[in-house]
Design a protein around this motif. Structure first.
Motif, PDB file in Angstrom:
ATOM      1  N   ASP A  74      -6.167  64.933   4.775  1.00 39.45           N
ATOM      2  CA  ASP A  74      -7.619  64.850   4.990  1.00 39.45           C
ATOM      3  C   ASP A  74      -8.343  66.159   4.678  1.00 39.45           C
ATOM      4  O   ASP A  74      -9.342  66.488   5.319  1.00 39.45           O
ATOM      5  CB  ASP A  74      -7.916  64.411   6.422  1.00 39.45           C
ATOM      6  CG  ASP A  74      -7.296  65.330   7.472  1.00 39.45           C
ATOM      7  OD1 ASP A  74      -6.554  66.262   7.087  1.00 39.45           O
ATOM      8  OD2 ASP A  74      -7.564  65.125   8.664  1.00 39.45           O
ATOM      9  N   SER A 134     -15.353  57.227  10.733  1.00 40.35           N
ATOM     10  CA  SER A 134     -13.964  57.407  11.124  1.00 40.35           C
ATOM     11  C   SER A 134     -13.752  56.829  12.517  1.00 40.35           C
ATOM     12  O   SER A 134     -14.480  57.176  13.459  1.00 40.35           O
ATOM     13  CB  SER A 134     -13.617  58.904  11.135  1.00 40.35           C
ATOM     14  OG  SER A 134     -12.303  59.122  11.588  1.00 40.35           O
ATOM     15  N   TRP A 179     -19.497  66.379  10.309  1.00 35.78           N
ATOM     16  CA  TRP A 179     -20.487  65.901   9.335  1.00 35.78           C
ATOM     17  C   TRP A 179     -21.164  67.062   8.615  1.00 35.78           C
ATOM     18  O   TRP A 179     -21.515  66.952   7.435  1.00 35.78           O
ATOM     19  CB  TRP A 179     -21.535  65.036  10.043  1.00 35.78           C
ATOM     20  CG  TRP A 179     -21.025  63.676  10.424  1.00 35.78           C
ATOM     21  CD1 TRP A 179     -20.847  63.178  11.671  1.00 35.78           C
ATOM     22  CD2 TRP A 179     -20.617  62.647   9.523  1.00 35.78           C
ATOM     23  NE1 TRP A 179     -20.350  61.899  11.615  1.00 35.78           N
ATOM     24  CE2 TRP A 179     -20.206  61.547  10.302  1.00 35.78           C
ATOM     25  CE3 TRP A 179     -20.553  62.541   8.136  1.00 35.78           C
ATOM     26  CZ2 TRP A 179     -19.742  60.368   9.745  1.00 35.78           C
ATOM     27  CZ3 TRP A 179     -20.095  61.360   7.566  1.00 35.78           C
ATOM     28  CH2 TRP A 179     -19.697  60.291   8.369  1.00 35.78           C
ATOM     29  N   LEU A 192     -14.961  59.821   1.131  1.00 37.31           N
ATOM     30  CA  LEU A 192     -16.028  60.689   1.601  1.00 37.31           C
ATOM     31  C   LEU A 192     -16.536  61.654   0.539  1.00 37.31           C
ATOM     32  O   LEU A 192     -17.635  62.185   0.665  1.00 37.31           O
ATOM     33  CB  LEU A 192     -15.538  61.509   2.803  1.00 37.31           C
ATOM     34  CG  LEU A 192     -15.180  60.702   4.063  1.00 37.31           C
ATOM     35  CD1 LEU A 192     -14.600  61.632   5.118  1.00 37.31           C
ATOM     36  CD2 LEU A 192     -16.405  59.984   4.606  1.00 37.31           C
ATOM     37  N   LEU A 223     -15.805  62.282  12.727  1.00 42.06           N
ATOM     38  CA  LEU A 223     -16.684  61.684  11.716  1.00 42.06           C
ATOM     39  C   LEU A 223     -17.058  60.252  12.090  1.00 42.06           C
ATOM     40  O   LEU A 223     -17.289  59.414  11.229  1.00 42.06           O
ATOM     41  CB  LEU A 223     -16.017  61.730  10.332  1.00 42.06           C
ATOM     42  CG  LEU A 223     -15.798  63.118   9.741  1.00 42.06           C
ATOM     43  CD1 LEU A 223     -15.182  63.027   8.352  1.00 42.06           C
ATOM     44  CD2 LEU A 223     -17.100  63.912   9.669  1.00 42.06           C
ATOM     45  N   LEU A 231     -10.814  57.325   4.396  1.00 39.86           N
ATOM     46  CA  LEU A 231     -12.195  57.093   3.965  1.00 39.86           C
ATOM     47  C   LEU A 231     -12.460  57.721   2.600  1.00 39.86           C
ATOM     48  O   LEU A 231     -11.814  58.689   2.201  1.00 39.86           O
ATOM     49  CB  LEU A 231     -13.164  57.700   4.981  1.00 39.86           C
ATOM     50  CG  LEU A 231     -13.144  57.109   6.395  1.00 39.86           C
ATOM     51  CD1 LEU A 231     -14.050  57.930   7.297  1.00 39.86           C
ATOM     52  CD2 LEU A 231     -13.564  55.653   6.394  1.00 39.86           C
ATOM     53  N   LYS A 246     -10.406  59.385   9.193  1.00 42.65           N
ATOM     54  CA  LYS A 246     -11.059  59.953   8.013  1.00 42.65           C
ATOM     55  C   LYS A 246     -10.148  60.064   6.806  1.00 42.65           C
ATOM     56  O   LYS A 246     -10.633  60.013   5.668  1.00 42.65           O
ATOM     57  CB  LYS A 246     -11.656  61.320   8.334  1.00 42.65           C
ATOM     58  CG  LYS A 246     -10.646  62.443   8.541  1.00 42.65           C
ATOM     59  CD  LYS A 246     -11.341  63.797   8.598  1.00 42.65           C
ATOM     60  CE  LYS A 246     -10.351  64.921   8.744  1.00 42.65           C
ATOM     61  NZ  LYS A 246     -10.936  66.256   8.674  1.00 42.65           N
TER      62      LYS A 246
END
Length: 473
Positions: free
Chosen positions: A114, A19, A279, A30, A15, A28, A25
């Motif tokens: 994650d 990331s 993504w 998201l 990412l 994050l 990630k």
């Protein structure tokens, strides 16, 4: 008692540019207001579990501690890995810690930090379904109910169903590596296969027993590492013996235990699971407009369809495009076809090869005292916007090659300069000469913001000579 074990290691780059190696990630935001780590912890509410134990890399320790502090879950519950050794050793560290520190033999609920799980109720139900088997000494894994042929996941083939059970649970027939598309289609059509989620439930001592049978070398190395714990002045971390852990083999729990044990059980999980490994996967789990666009931040679109657009700070305008991923951060922009997102790794490989900092660091970095945004970076001077949280302070330090000028934007700064201590408030400034011992502290109740101008012949981080370190950095 269920003790959640949250695996927050790893430095994945799929990412990128959001990331990065020092901000992967799992930290994050998201898919909502929480980071993925925070969402994983909050997803446990209502299960009646104990405070989670988080396992992370040494270099991410302050980031993990701050994110747990923000959701009131920080209580010396972070195990630091000096070096990543995969999941079998990481879980062993947690199991040994639990077996030593608990009068009971807790059930360990092993989760990745994650993953996205949209249906919390179904997630909780699957855990409740798994508890009876874990209590019988089984090693339970959660198999994701497939929604189509997928070549990016490993698979679990189910065996015989436990007839006496009210819920669906099966013996594990075998684990299968990531297949090609034709094989994945066969798996999906058969109805006998689940995606391998990497989530588990078992007794701490039962896992250690199986590890001792199948990989005694891993067990011994982890026992030595935990026996050599070193005290931590901040009392937030559990530090294992580095040299002992370095000697530990690198192995996943699947290879070390789950593929070898005769006690593996799979419980199906149908809860809107996604490991957000690309993504395009993130586009799938986000809300979309009528044109199929998932948009975050300051974005203008015209005749745009089926795109993922994330603008971290500046305006992004997209016109007449489709099926793209567009991600803008403070120091990088990614534009890629949504069907080619696996090739993001080629960007990261190029950055690494050319020693570019963008693969490893963001422009903004985080420390236990606050954060630093490197607004301008040259060979002779840097301009940083520094935010120090209430009570935060720099180490007492000095530099051989650079001078610094601090300008307070808001809040109150307490400055130590050699043998002087004084306060600065908004619009006031001070100069730190080369070689001067100095420290910055926020004694107030609100964040301290200032501009730091560094100038000199050498501006590297290894010119920070720490005289008194408050955080073990």
């Amino acid at each position: 008692m269920i003790l959640p074990i949250i695996m927050a290691g790893g430095t994945g780059s799929r990412l990128w540019p959001m990331s990065r190696e020092l901000y992967p990630k799992q930290f994050l935001r998201l898919n909502g207001g929480d980071s993925m780590l925070q969402a994983t912890v909050n997803r446990l509410h209502g299960l009646g579990v104990s405070q989670p134990l988080v396992i992370c890399n040494e270099q991410h320790r302050f980031l993990v501690a701050e994110q747990l502090r923000q959701i009131n879950c920080l209580s010396k519950n972070i195990i630091l890995e000096p070096i990543g050794k995969n999941t079998a050793p990481a879980i062993a560290l947690a199991a040994i810690n639990a077996a030593v520190n608990s009068n009971e033999d807790p059930l360990l609920l092993v989760l990745a930090a994650d993953h996205v799980i949209e249906n919390t109720k179904s997630f909780h139900q699957a855990i409740h379904d798994a508890i009876p088997y874990a209590n019988q000494g089984k090693l339970v894994t959660f198999g994701i109910v497939t929604t189509g042929p997928e070549t990016g996941y490993g698979y679990i083939q189910r065996g015989q169903k436990f007839n006496e059970a009210e819920c669906s649970a099966f013996e594990v027939k075998r684990f299968v590596e990531k297949p090609d598309l034709a094989t994945a289609q066969e798996y999906f059509e058969s109805g006998e296969y689940y995606w391998n989620s990497g989530m588990f439930l078992f007794r701490a001592k039962r896992y250690l027993e199986e590890l001792g049978v199948h990989r005694p070398d891993i067990l011994t190395a982890c026992q030595d590492a935990m026996a050599g714990q070193s005290p931590d002045s901040a009392q937030d971390f559990i530090r294992v013996d580095k040299e002992a852990f370095i000697r530990c083999p690198d192995e996943s729990i699947d290879y070390a235990v789950m593929e070898k044990t005769s006690s593996a059980v799979v419980v199906p999980l149908d809860a809107g699971w996604n490991d957000v490994g690309s993504w395009s996967a993130l586009w799938e789990v986000n809300d979309k407009d009528e044109q199929g666009n998932a948009v975050t931040g300051d974005v203008f679109t015209h005749n745009v369809t089926d795109c993922y657009i994330n603008a971290e700070e500046q305006l992004v305008a997209a016109v007449g495009v489709e099926n793209l991923v567009i991600v803008s951060t403070k120091d990088a922009v990614l534009v890629i076809d949504k069907s080619k997102v696996q090739d993001v790794k080629k960007v990261v490989e190029h950055l690494k090869k050319n020693c570019r900092r963008e693969y490893r660091l963001h422009r903004e970095s985080y420390s236990p005292w606050g954060r630093n945004d490197k607004v301008v970076s040259t060979s002779r001077y840097n301009i940083n916007k520094v935010t120090v949280k209430p009570g935060g302070k720099f180490s007492l330090q000095m530099h051989h090659h650079r001078a610094e000028h601090w300008v307070v934007l808001s809040g109150t700064a307490q400055v130590t300069l050699n043998d002087k201590v004084y306060l600065l408030t908004e619009n006031q400034s001070t100069f730190i000469p080369v070689g001067a011992q100095h420290m910055l502290e926020n004694p107030g109740k609100i964040p301290l913001e200032l501009l730091e101008i560094q100038s000199g012949s050498y501006l590297g981080e290894d010119d920070i000579i720490r005289i008194k370190d408050h955080y073990g950095m």
